[in-house]
Design an enzyme around this catalytic site. Sequence first.
Site, short mmCIF file in Angstrom:
data_model
loop_
_atom_site.label_atom_id
_atom_site.label_comp_id
_atom_site.label_asym_id
_atom_site.label_seq_id
_atom_site.Cartn_x
_atom_site.Cartn_y
_atom_site.Cartn_z
N ALA A 65 -14.57 -20.76 -9.55
CA ALA A 65 -15.77 -19.92 -9.53
C ALA A 65 -16.91 -20.61 -10.26
O ALA A 65 -16.72 -21.27 -11.28
CB ALA A 65 -15.48 -18.57 -10.18
N GLY A 109 -9.58 -21.40 -9.65
CA GLY A 109 -9.70 -20.67 -8.39
C GLY A 109 -9.67 -21.58 -7.18
O GLY A 109 -9.27 -21.15 -6.09
N GLU A 112 -6.11 -21.96 -6.44
CA GLU A 112 -5.69 -20.72 -5.78
C GLU A 112 -6.09 -20.72 -4.31
O GLU A 112 -5.32 -20.33 -3.44
CB GLU A 112 -6.33 -19.52 -6.48
N GLU A 132 -7.12 -23.04 -17.25
CA GLU A 132 -7.59 -21.88 -17.99
C GLU A 132 -7.17 -21.88 -19.46
O GLU A 132 -7.97 -21.59 -20.35
CB GLU A 132 -7.12 -20.58 -17.31
#
Length: 258
Positions: A65, A109, A112, A132
Site C-alpha cells: 500500500a 501487500g 499478498e 511488517e
Amino acid sequence: MSDELLVETRDHIAFVTLNRPKALNSISHELDVELAKVWDTIDTDPDIWVAVLSASGEKAFCAGADISGGTDADASRLALGGGLTGIGGPVRTLSKPLVVAVQGYALGGGFELAMCGDVVVAADNAQFGLPEVKAGIIGECGVVHRAVRQLPHHIAMALILTGDRLPADEALRHGLVNEVVSLPELGNAAERWAKKLAGVSPLAAQAAKLAAHVGLAHSLEVALNTRYEPIEAYATSYDVQEGRRAFQEKRAPVWTGR
C-alpha cells in the site's frame, strides 16, 4: 482509467499492468478503486477467460500500500488490490483464472497480491517479503493467513516473524511460484501460461476454480459432499456439448464460453 493502470484485452485474455514504477508500483487508494472496477469488468465479461496481472519496471512488482499520501477516510472500505487480498476490507475471488507475473520486490501487500494468483511466474530477481515486523507494524493479519496456507509452515512463520525475504529460487522450491525465468522473459512466460489457460473450456475452468476455493473453507468430507452450482450449470452449456462432439470427431474443441 488513469495511466497508473494499463489494461489491454486480446485473445480472451485481459492484461492488467500496475504502472507506478517510480513508487515501486505501490497501490494508492485511487489505484485500488481502479483495480476494483477492472476486476468487475473481467468477472462480468463473458469474452474474457483469463487475466494476467503484472507491473511496470524492473525493480518491483508491488511494494504494498502507498502510505505516502497519509490516511484516506475511504481507504478502509476497499481491500488492497481492488479486493483480491482481503486486506482492510471484504475479500473478492476473481472468477476467471489469474496469472501473476512478479519481478523485483513483492513486499507486504504486494506479496499478498502475488499470492492471489492461480499461477505465479517470477523473474529471477524476484524477492518476496513480509517486512511488517521490522517496521513494528501488524495490521489486518493478511500476512499471516495467506502465507501459512501457501508455504510450508516453518518457512511461512520464519518470513512472518523475521521480515526476511524469500528469493525466487527458494519460492519455486517451496511451491509458491510455478516457474522462474529471466527478467526479459517474464512477460512471454506469463502470456504463455495465460494462453494455456485460455485453451481449456472457460466455463469448466471457472467452475473448477470456484469449487477449489469454496472447498478449502471446509473439511474434505464436506467439500466432497457439497454441490457446486457452476459445475451443475456447466452440464447443460454449449461448451460441454462441444467438448463431447470434438472428442467423437477427433478434433480440437472450439470453445465459446457459453
